[in-house]
Structure formats: C-alpha cells, structure tokens
Write a protein that holds these residues in place. Structure first.
Motif, short mmCIF file in Angstrom:
data_model
loop_
_atom_site.label_atom_id
_atom_site.label_comp_id
_atom_site.label_asym_id
_atom_site.label_seq_id
_atom_site.Cartn_x
_atom_site.Cartn_y
_atom_site.Cartn_z
N PRO A 148 37.11 -2.05 -31.20
CA PRO A 148 37.13 -0.97 -30.20
C PRO A 148 38.13 -1.30 -29.09
N GLU A 149 38.93 -0.32 -28.73
CA GLU A 149 39.84 -0.52 -27.59
C GLU A 149 39.59 0.60 -26.60
N ILE A 150 39.39 0.20 -25.35
CA ILE A 150 39.01 1.16 -24.32
C ILE A 150 40.24 1.58 -23.51
N ASP A 151 40.43 2.88 -23.41
CA ASP A 151 41.53 3.43 -22.61
C ASP A 151 41.00 3.70 -21.20
N ARG A 152 41.33 2.79 -20.30
CA ARG A 152 40.76 2.88 -18.95
C ARG A 152 41.21 4.14 -18.21
N SER A 153 42.35 4.71 -18.61
CA SER A 153 42.84 5.91 -17.88
C SER A 153 41.88 7.09 -18.09
N LYS A 154 41.10 7.04 -19.20
CA LYS A 154 40.18 8.16 -19.43
C LYS A 154 38.70 7.80 -19.16
N CYS A 155 38.46 6.50 -18.99
CA CYS A 155 37.07 6.03 -18.84
C CYS A 155 36.46 6.53 -17.54
N ILE A 156 35.24 7.06 -17.63
CA ILE A 156 34.56 7.57 -16.43
C ILE A 156 33.49 6.59 -15.93
N LYS A 157 33.48 5.37 -16.48
CA LYS A 157 32.56 4.29 -16.06
C LYS A 157 31.08 4.73 -16.13
N CYS A 158 30.73 5.47 -17.16
CA CYS A 158 29.35 5.96 -17.26
C CYS A 158 28.39 4.87 -17.77
N GLY A 159 28.94 3.87 -18.49
CA GLY A 159 28.08 2.78 -18.99
C GLY A 159 27.34 3.09 -20.28
N ILE A 160 27.66 4.24 -20.87
CA ILE A 160 26.96 4.61 -22.11
C ILE A 160 27.29 3.61 -23.23
N CYS A 161 28.53 3.19 -23.32
CA CYS A 161 28.92 2.22 -24.37
C CYS A 161 28.13 0.92 -24.19
N ILE A 164 29.83 2.13 -32.79
CA ILE A 164 28.83 2.95 -32.10
C ILE A 164 29.31 3.33 -30.69
N CYS A 165 29.96 2.39 -30.01
CA CYS A 165 30.44 2.66 -28.66
C CYS A 165 31.44 3.83 -28.69
N ALA A 166 32.35 3.80 -29.68
CA ALA A 166 33.36 4.85 -29.77
C ALA A 166 32.71 6.20 -30.07
N GLU A 167 31.68 6.17 -30.91
CA GLU A 167 30.98 7.39 -31.28
C GLU A 167 30.25 7.99 -30.07
N GLU A 168 29.68 7.12 -29.26
CA GLU A 168 28.84 7.60 -28.17
C GLU A 168 29.61 7.91 -26.89
N CYS A 169 30.79 7.37 -26.72
CA CYS A 169 31.54 7.55 -25.46
C CYS A 169 31.80 9.04 -25.19
N PRO A 170 31.30 9.56 -24.08
CA PRO A 170 31.46 11.00 -23.82
C PRO A 170 32.90 11.37 -23.46
N ALA A 171 33.68 10.39 -22.98
CA ALA A 171 35.07 10.70 -22.60
C ALA A 171 36.03 10.48 -23.77
N LYS A 172 35.48 10.05 -24.91
CA LYS A 172 36.28 9.77 -26.10
C LYS A 172 37.46 8.84 -25.78
N CYS A 173 37.17 7.81 -25.01
CA CYS A 173 38.26 6.92 -24.63
C CYS A 173 38.21 5.58 -25.36
N ILE A 174 37.32 5.45 -26.35
CA ILE A 174 37.31 4.22 -27.15
C ILE A 174 37.87 4.55 -28.54
N VAL A 175 38.92 3.85 -28.93
CA VAL A 175 39.47 4.06 -30.27
C VAL A 175 39.21 2.81 -31.11
N MET A 176 38.89 3.02 -32.38
CA MET A 176 38.68 1.89 -33.28
C MET A 176 40.00 1.63 -34.00
N VAL A 177 40.51 0.43 -33.79
CA VAL A 177 41.83 0.08 -34.33
C VAL A 177 41.65 -0.98 -35.41
#
Ligand code: SF4
Ligand code: SF4
Lengths: 384, 98
Positions: free
Chosen positions: B40-53, B81-94
C-alpha cells in the motif's frame, strides 16, 4: 433444598451455583433447555452473567474462549452435531488452556438423523485436551459441574460434563440443590494468573515454532496427569461439605465379584439392577461405572479388574474398525499387567436403543460362556 | 507500537514457559512483511487523516505519526484492506518488485 428437575436443568443449576459469569450458547436438541433456563436466570437477575447469543456452536465456543481469557468463569452447553461443529474451537480451548466448563448431552451423530442417546459425539472429541465426566444421575450432574469448575481452573484445562440424551436430559429426578453459601466456599471466584486486560495487552495462542510446541503439549499432558488425584481430592472435599463423594469411578458390589460389567453413563445405573438380579440367581456380579474418561482412571480401573475373573465392557459407542471405545481404553489400561481378567467388548444402545436389565443379562450369559477374550465385537440387540 | 528487530524469545525449559502460550514475542520477531506481493502506498496530497486505514488494518501495521498514517512495511502483509476502506481513495496497491 430438594427440587425435582430434569437433567438439563441440573446442568443449568450447576452453572448458576458456580456463578458462571459468561454463558454463550447455540440451541440444539436435546440440550436447548440447559441454556434456555440459564438465559432466563440471566434476564431475571437470578444469575449475574452475560449471555451471548451466537449464530453457531463454533462461535459459541469461540466467545467462551474470549471470555475465559479475559478472566471470566465461562459455561456453555451443546450436543452431537453442535459439538462436532465446535471441534476446531475445542482444540483451541484445550491447547490454549482455557478452563471452560461445558455440558454435553450425549446424542448420536447423523446420518441417519437422530436425537437419541449415544456417546460417539463426545468420544470423538477425546483428543482435544478436555476432561470428560460421564454422569449417571441428575444429582451427579449438578455436583459435577461445580467440581468441574474447581478442577478445570486449578489445572487450566477445560471440562465437559456429559449426560445421556432423554435418559437423563429430560428425565425428572429429585436433586438436593447445594446451598449457595457452601458452594461459594468450595468454589471461590476464578482468578487466573494471566488474563487479557486493556492494562496489560497480550497476544494469546500465536505462532509457536517447533522449538516450543512440544513443550506446550508436554505441559498439557503432565497437567492432565495431575487431574486424577485432584478430582479425587476435590471429590472428597465435596463429600465433606455436601455429603456426596465424587470419584473417578463408581464400583458397585465389585469387592467379592467374579464377573463385572464395565459401564458408563446411565447404563451404569441400569447395570446395578442387573447385578442385584444376577446375584439373586447365584452369579457373583458387580459393576464398575467409569465416570471420568479423560483423564482415564488407569489406577482405579486396574484395582477393580485385578480382583475379578472376567469383565464385560459395555459401550454405547463404536470406533468403526476398532469397536467399543471404552473397551479399547480398558484393554490398554491392563495391558501387560499380571493377574488381569479376560475382557470382552459389547456394543449396545446406539442411537437411543434402550439398554435394559435384560440386555445386561444377555451380556453376562454370553461373557460367562466364553473362556477367553475374543477379538470379535459382540453387538447386543441387533436384528440380524 | 511493536519494537523493531525484536529478539526471538526462546525458553530453556517447559517449566519456564507460560501455561497459556502468550506474549512470547512471535508477533514481533516474525517479520510478516516478507509475505507481501503488493504494497500500500499512501498519497498524502489526498489523505484526509480520518484514521480509517489505521482502524481497519488487521495486522495492525499502520501507525499514526503526527496525525498522518504511516505503513510499517516490516509487518504489512499487503492484504489491501486499507486501500479498500480509505474513503479518500488515496491508498494504491503497487506490485512489489523483488
Ligand atoms: S495492506 Fe493490509 S496489512 Fe498492509 S497496511 Fe494495508 S491493511 Fe494493513
Ligand atoms: S483511510 Fe485514507 S484518508 Fe483516512 S487516514 Fe487512511 S489514508 Fe488517509
């Protein structure tokens, strides 16, 4: 206080008097009344416990394990197919050392679909690391649940208290209900050395490599080997308080017997009547009822068998390809020991077929006509 | 959080082992990150820091550092699972290149 109650309610009373704190169960015939009464006790405040409803027996045992690891005294009950569905979790409770007490009503395994008495359900679980107590009266059921908690918690080994479907589960008997104050003295609150709390987070039962796994199992076996003495000690202590000793075996007229039956469950009480009748006709008969199957009471069985000339082991179960399970265990208990009698194995009463005093007389006649142990498995009452 | 490079605990005898097998360090010394095929790679520019992941990661391999989610690749198994659950869709699986 004396009360007339069915065997199922005897299990409920045992759990109530033991002050079980968490009960998780799924209904199954002929056990349902056990947890039905317990859920009523939880809702009307008779019992201060959490009742967890679940969607299967697998989950019932899983939630009991969770509650037990959090330090709660935990009870459940099941039967037959339900017990089989718990199988994976039974290993988890035994191997994980969670001292849960469970009532199991002995009911035959399907197919053919059957709800009647037969021991194959619980005996199929003999290697899961649980103690197994086979009861023969409703009084013994109440008393044994209380004792089972005491032994289970001392050794951190779970225990099954087992009773025959209908012959005990739905049969009403007079039960001397132990006084709550005295039970509290006999069975103090459960205080495990290690438990799961938010203040001390731990992971239980995780990856265990080859460098540790054998030691874990060695500890389980050696602790299980301490159980016979502890069961007798706590059984005598129970006797001092309540007037009823609880032992590993229940010998009846064995001291001067030439021939004995080896039995378990309610058939063990029917056998007593047959013994009395056989004695009237001149046969010096006796009956050894095995109450505790795990740990197997090797010493006690040898003591009794060493004094008789012949024994018939009566099994309400069958390990297909090897015959009666108690028969095999009793044989292995006396293997290689001098002065032991020939044993003959009988299978009777599967799927709830009655084992009557006539069945025992038929067994006695057959056994006494044979002069050595034979490899054949003798079936009683089969329509051939 | 789990200490890094935890030492493997080895008991010398059955006696010194706990009756219930617990807290013997298997969760720390066993670096399950080696099992991962996708990361999983997190794109901080889109992350809303919700903590769901953080909440959903079953391992748990996501730490919150200065309010940002940070994946602990020593233990992350790449389940997604983190990528699936992220509401901002900012986690990509590479895909892992090993
Ligand atoms: S991929 Fe799975 S294990 Fe890795 S951080 Fe995401 S949820 Fe956790
Ligand atoms: S779930 Fe997505 S948006 Fe929420 S904290 Fe994690 S990465 Fe950021």
């Amino acid at each position: 206080m004396k009360k007339v109650m069915m065997g199922n309610h005897a299990l409920s009373y045992g759990a109530m008097l033991s002050r079980a704190q968490v009960i998780s169960a799924y209904p199954i015939t002929p056990q349902t009344q056990v947890v039905e009464l317990l859920s009523e006790m939880c809702s009307d405040g008779t019992l201060n416990a959490q009742f967890i409803k679940v969607e299967s027996e697998h989950s019932a045992m899983a939630s009991c394990i969770g509650a037990s690891v959090a330090g709660a005294r935990t009870f459940t009950a099941t039967s037959s197919q339900g017990l089989a569905l718990m199988h994976e979790m039974l290993h988890w409770a035994g191997g994980g050392r969670h001292p849960i007490v469970m009532g199991n009503v002995n009911r035959s395994m399907a197919p053919g679909w059957s709800i009647w008495a037969d021991q194959n359900d619980s005996l199929s679980q003999r290697d899961t690391g649980w103690m197994q107590f086979y009861c023969a009266s409703n009084q013994e059921v109440v008393d044994t649940v209380i004792q089972a908690f005491k032994v289970a918690e001392a050794l951190m080994i779970p225990a099954m208290v087992i009773l025959d479907a209908f012959a005990l589960s739905h049969t009403y008997e007079v039960v001397d209900v132990p006084d709550q104050g005295l039970v509290d003295k006999y069975l103090p609150p459960f205080k495990p050395a290690i438990k799961l709390t938010p203040a001390d987070p731990r992971a239980f039962g995780g990856l265990t490599g080859a460098e540790h796994y054998m030691e874990l199992r060695y500890k389980l076996e050696t602790d299980m080997e301490k159980a016979p003495a502890l069961i007798e000690e706590t059984g005598r202590e129970f006797g001092k308080i309540f007037g009823r000793d609880l032992g590993l075996v229940d010998p009846y007229r064995c001291d001067d017997a030439d021939f004995i039956f080896v039995t378990s469950g309610t058939a063990g009480f029917t056998a007593r009547v047959a013994v009395d009748e056989l004695r009237k006709s001149g046969v010096k008969a006796g009956n050894l009822r095995i109450k505790v199957f795990r740990p197997f009471p090797f010493e006690r069985v040898r003591e009794v068998l060493g004094k008789v000339k012949k024994a018939a082991v009566v099994d309400r179960n069958c390990s297909y390809g090897a015959g009666g399970i108690f028969y095999q265990e009793v044989k292995s208990a006396i293997y290689g020991r001098p002065g032991m009698p020939p044993l003959i194995g009988y299978i009777a009463g599967l799927g709830g077929r009655d084992i009557t005093t006539d069945s025992f007389k038929e067994i006695a006649a057959d056994a006494m006509a044979k002069d050595r142990a034979e490899e054949e498995i003798v079936w009683i009452g089969v329509k051939k | 959080m789990r200490p890094k490079k935890a030492k493997k605990i080895v008991f010398k005898s059955a006696e010194e082992m706990p009756v219930m097998i617990c807290s013997v360090g298997h969760q720390t010394h066993n670096l399950t990150g080696a099992w991962r095929n996708i990361r999983p790679e997190i794109d901080r520019s889109k992350c809303i820091k919700c903590g769901i992941c953080w909440k959903f990661c079953p391992e748990p391999s996501i730490e919150v550092v200065d309010e940002w989610p940070v994946v602990d690749y020593d233990y992350c198994k790449g389940c997604g699972i983190c990528a699936e659950e992220c509401p901002a869709k900012c986690i990509v699986m590479v895909e892992e290149q090993r």
